[in-house]
Design a protein around this motif. Structure first.
Motif, PDB file in Angstrom:
ATOM      1  N   SER A   1      39.409  59.073  31.146  1.00  0.00           N
ATOM      2  CA  SER A   1      38.145  59.334  30.418  1.00  0.00           C
ATOM      3  C   SER A   1      37.168  58.215  30.371  1.00  0.00           C
ATOM      4  O   SER A   1      37.512  56.994  30.763  1.00  0.00           O
TER       5      SER A   1
ATOM      6  N   HIS B   1      34.656  63.772  31.896  1.00  0.00           N
ATOM      7  CA  HIS B   1      35.570  62.590  31.689  1.00  0.00           C
ATOM      8  C   HIS B   1      36.294  62.510  30.407  1.00  0.00           C
ATOM      9  O   HIS B   1      37.105  61.663  30.018  1.00  0.00           O
ATOM     10  N   THR B   2      36.079  63.794  29.652  1.00  0.00           N
ATOM     11  CA  THR B   2      37.161  63.932  28.541  1.00  0.00           C
ATOM     12  C   THR B   2      37.174  65.297  28.371  1.00  0.00           C
ATOM     13  O   THR B   2      36.501  66.209  28.968  1.00  0.00           O
TER      14      THR B   2
ATOM     15  N   LYS C   1      45.492  63.472  32.680  1.00  0.00           N
ATOM     16  CA  LYS C   1      44.613  64.571  32.384  1.00  0.00           C
ATOM     17  C   LYS C   1      45.320  65.793  32.124  1.00  0.00           C
ATOM     18  O   LYS C   1      45.166  66.760  31.119  1.00  0.00           O
TER      19      LYS C   1
ATOM     20  N   PRO D   1      38.532  55.493  27.579  1.00  0.00           N
ATOM     21  CA  PRO D   1      39.893  55.747  27.360  1.00  0.00           C
ATOM     22  C   PRO D   1      40.673  55.053  26.019  1.00  0.00           C
ATOM     23  O   PRO D   1      41.538  54.320  26.275  1.00  0.00           O
TER      24      PRO D   1
ATOM     25  N   ASP E   1      40.319  62.679  19.167  1.00  0.00           N
ATOM     26  CA  ASP E   1      39.952  61.383  19.544  1.00  0.00           C
ATOM     27  C   ASP E   1      38.417  60.901  19.411  1.00  0.00           C
ATOM     28  O   ASP E   1      38.280  59.729  19.475  1.00  0.00           O
ATOM     29  N   CYS E   2      37.880  61.918  18.706  1.00  0.00           N
ATOM     30  CA  CYS E   2      36.356  61.668  18.590  1.00  0.00           C
ATOM     31  C   CYS E   2      36.325  61.165  17.290  1.00  0.00           C
ATOM     32  O   CYS E   2      36.829  61.650  16.101  1.00  0.00           O
TER      33      CYS E   2
ATOM     34  N   LEU F   1      38.856  66.634  20.499  1.00  0.00           N
ATOM     35  CA  LEU F   1      38.550  65.974  21.749  1.00  0.00           C
ATOM     36  C   LEU F   1      40.267  65.293  21.899  1.00  0.00           C
ATOM     37  O   LEU F   1      40.671  64.538  21.249  1.00  0.00           O
TER      38      LEU F   1
ATOM     39  N   LYS G   1      41.419  62.625  24.747  1.00  0.00           N
ATOM     40  CA  LYS G   1      41.025  61.860  25.794  1.00  0.00           C
ATOM     41  C   LYS G   1      42.327  61.601  26.646  1.00  0.00           C
ATOM     42  O   LYS G   1      43.348  61.961  26.542  1.00  0.00           O
ATOM     43  N   HIS G   2      41.860  61.142  27.891  1.00  0.00           N
ATOM     44  CA  HIS G   2      43.150  60.824  28.969  1.00  0.00           C
ATOM     45  C   HIS G   2      42.677  59.531  29.418  1.00  0.00           C
ATOM     46  O   HIS G   2      41.640  58.965  29.189  1.00  0.00           O
TER      47      HIS G   2
ATOM     48  N   SER H   1      40.271  55.337  21.253  1.00  0.00           N
ATOM     49  CA  SER H   1      39.597  56.033  20.111  1.00  0.00           C
ATOM     50  C   SER H   1      39.909  55.447  18.956  1.00  0.00           C
ATOM     51  O   SER H   1      40.779  54.378  18.816  1.00  0.00           O
TER      52      SER H   1
END
Length: 118
Positions: free
Chosen positions: A38, A3-4, A53, A41, A82-83, A32, A34-35, A43
């Protein structure tokens, strides 16, 4: 499906004197992207992530090209991941089995020290 999307896993095995076989822990970093599909979704960079994606994969491939060209992984992770680990250059620290999402864990434990996957 995790999912990520993550790229640039840099594994460092935990010390186990006199032991052979898989490590007890690894240390990994990731970048990371994301889309919209995710698990979460959003961050620290974007309140609502709307990219597809496919767009996320394109972005990751661009980062991979930069890393192969000499841009430090941690610099890109700090700026673009994005993390929340971006604050540490993407460093997730040491972790053992069962502490991360299974596909990420499996990929990380399968890497050699300083090997990268994406």
């Amino acid at each position: 499906n995790t999912h990520t999307l993550s790229s640039g896993i840099n594994a460092e095995y935990g010390e186990r004197p006199g032991c052979a076989g898989p490590p007890d822990t690894v240390r990994a970093s990731h970048l990371l992207v994301k889309h919209k599909d995710s698990r979460r979704p959003s961050s620290w960079r974007e309140e609502r992530i709307t990219r597809s994606k496919e767009e996320a994969l394109e972005i990751l491939n661009g980062y991979l090209t930069q890393i192969k060209g000499g841009t430090p992984f941690a610099d890109l992770a700090s700026q673009f991941s994005d993390c929340s680990s971006a604050k540490r250059g993407g460093d997730l620290g040491h972790f053992g089995p069962g502490q991360m999402q299974k596909p990420f864990e499996d990929a990380t434990f399968a890497l050699s020290v300083n090997e990268m996957s994406g």
